[in-house]
Design an enzyme around this catalytic site. Structure first.
Site, PDB file in Angstrom:
ATOM      1  N   ALA A  34       0.830  -1.212   0.000  1.00  0.00           N
ATOM      2  CA  ALA A  34       0.000   0.000   0.000  1.00  0.00           C
ATOM      3  C   ALA A  34       0.862   1.259   0.000  1.00  0.00           C
ATOM      4  CB  ALA A  34      -0.941   0.003   1.199  1.00  0.00           C
ATOM      5  N   GLY A  58      -5.994  -6.417  -0.041  1.00  0.00           N
ATOM      6  CA  GLY A  58      -6.505  -5.433   0.903  1.00  0.00           C
ATOM      7  C   GLY A  58      -5.556  -4.256   1.012  1.00  0.00           C
ATOM      8  N   GLU A  59      -5.533  -3.640   2.183  1.00  0.00           N
ATOM      9  CA  GLU A  59      -4.656  -2.497   2.490  1.00  0.00           C
ATOM     10  C   GLU A  59      -5.062  -1.227   1.771  1.00  0.00           C
ATOM     11  OE1 GLU A  59      -0.570  -3.414   1.661  1.00  0.00           O
ATOM     12  OE2 GLU A  59      -0.577  -5.278   2.835  1.00  0.00           O
ATOM     13  N   GLY A  60      -5.999  -1.283   0.816  1.00  0.00           N
ATOM     14  CA  GLY A  60      -6.304  -0.143  -0.036  1.00  0.00           C
ATOM     15  C   GLY A  60      -5.622  -0.208  -1.381  1.00  0.00           C
TER      16      GLY A  60
END
EC number: 2.4.2.21
Length: 361
Positions: A99, A326-328
């Site tokens: 990220a 995930g994480e953005g």
């Protein structure tokens, strides 16, 4: 402190007038009508969000990674130890995660929010302490959270959104970190969409076949333990939405839902990341249906529940790269597309201004 009720009360529908103006403007630009496909829809949505045409450029972007742990981890639904949540928070704050790399590429700021990590975290740059609890209870045995914890986490997300907008953020991006949070996401998606557990539960960080079947059964068990009928969508209403969120959700789900509500109240677009954000957006939409008008789906996760959530929300993903991190990360990768859609509205000439002949009627 901004209350949940005040925030929901401040959310207004995206404005149809600027959206119609943006659609008409797209048709006057030096390109065949509709030739930019989904990007034209994005530009129109941005005009409705901002209430003006052309919409402002959605820069700079601000990523918020909400981190929390899950009691259901004790049921063996993930091969990763729970300590990884805290370790990854340290990695985010040190700038060493995917990220961080993607945020640097697109010029986005990174804020990490401890809303429920099951450990005491040392102070660090980029880290906000908004801890509501040291993780949730085990959703497979009963409610994961109390109503008070849900309200506190929602409020934390609202306030992070407000502060990032006040600091100059013009596009928010959701991020998450929490070992076992795909199990809670699957349970939320089941509850809000009425899809069966087997159809929306994925392999998360990569479980084997036996663990995968066990994970599906744990999702079913969680629904049963909390009085939620599998394959029967949650009836409407904020109170029931809060009950279901408390029953089978996570603290980061609640915070991301608040983050979406805060973005909508501030009339700023929010790019959703993957399955955790999709599950949280279902909650936000149940609390304030108009909030979904401010959301853009950054990507479609490899997790099957994400496609179900997006379909229920009526959102089309901008990219599909089979991501499941995930994480953005998926939201960050989509941000340049969102910015490009807005820039077209500002910089591309019209047929009249460029002296280019339009097609005949």
């Amino acid at each position: 402190m901004t209350s949940l009720g005040e925030t929901i009360g401040a959310i207004r529908p995206v404005e149809p007038g600027p959206m119609a103006e943006a659609r008409a403007h797209q048709d006057r630009l030096t390109k065949p009508s509709g030739s930019l496909g989904v990007l034209e829809d994005v530009a129109v949505r941005l005009a409705g969000i901002a209430g003006t045409c052309p919409p402002p450029l959605p820069v700079p972007a601000a990523l918020a990674i909400f981190a929390a742990d899950h009691g259901v981890h004790a049921q063996g639904v993930s091969p990763w130890p729970q300590e990884v949540t805290a370790q990854m928070v340290a990695n985010f704050t040190a700038g060493g995660a995917v990220a961080n790399a993607f945020a640097a590429e697109v010029g986005a700021s990174v804020t990490v929010v401890d809303v429920g990590v099951a450990a005491d975290l040392p102070p660090a740059p980029r880290l906000l302490d908004r801890k509501v609890a040291y993780g949730t209870a085990d959703l497979s045995q009963g409610p994961a959270m109390t109503r008070e914890q849900v309200i506190a986490a929602l409020t934390a997300g609202i306030e992070v959104a407000r502060d990032l907008v006040d600091a100059g953020g013009r596009c928010l991006v959701t991020g998450d970190m929490g070992i076992a949070n795909t199990t809670a996401s699957a349970a939320l998606i089941c509850a809000f969409t009425g899809r069966p557990a087997a159809g929306v539960t994925g392999r998360g960080t990569g479980v084997d076949d036996a663990t995968y079947e066990h994970k599906i059964e744990i999702v079913r068990q969680g629904l049963r333990a909390n009085g939620i009928t599998e394959a029967g969508a949650v009836p409407g209403g904020p109170d029931e939405a809060l009950r279901v969120l408390a029953a089978v959700g996570g603290l980061e789900h609640a915070a991301i839902a608040g983050f979406v509500l805060g973005a909508a109240a501030a009339r700023v677009p929010v790019i959703l990341d993957g399955v955790i954000a999709g599950a949280a957006a279902l909650v936000a939409g149940a609390l304030a249906p108009d909030a979904i008008g401010y959301c853009l789906a950054g990507h479609r996760s490899a997790e099957p529940g994400h496609a179900a959530a997006l379909a229920h929300l009526g959102l089309d993903p901008l990219v599909d790269l089979r991501l499941r991190l995930g994480e953005g990360t998926g939201g960050l990768l989509a941000h340049p597309l969102v910015s490009a859609a807005a820039r077209v509205m500002h910089e591309v000439a019209t047929f009249d201004s460029a002296g280019v002949a339009d097609k005949g009627e």
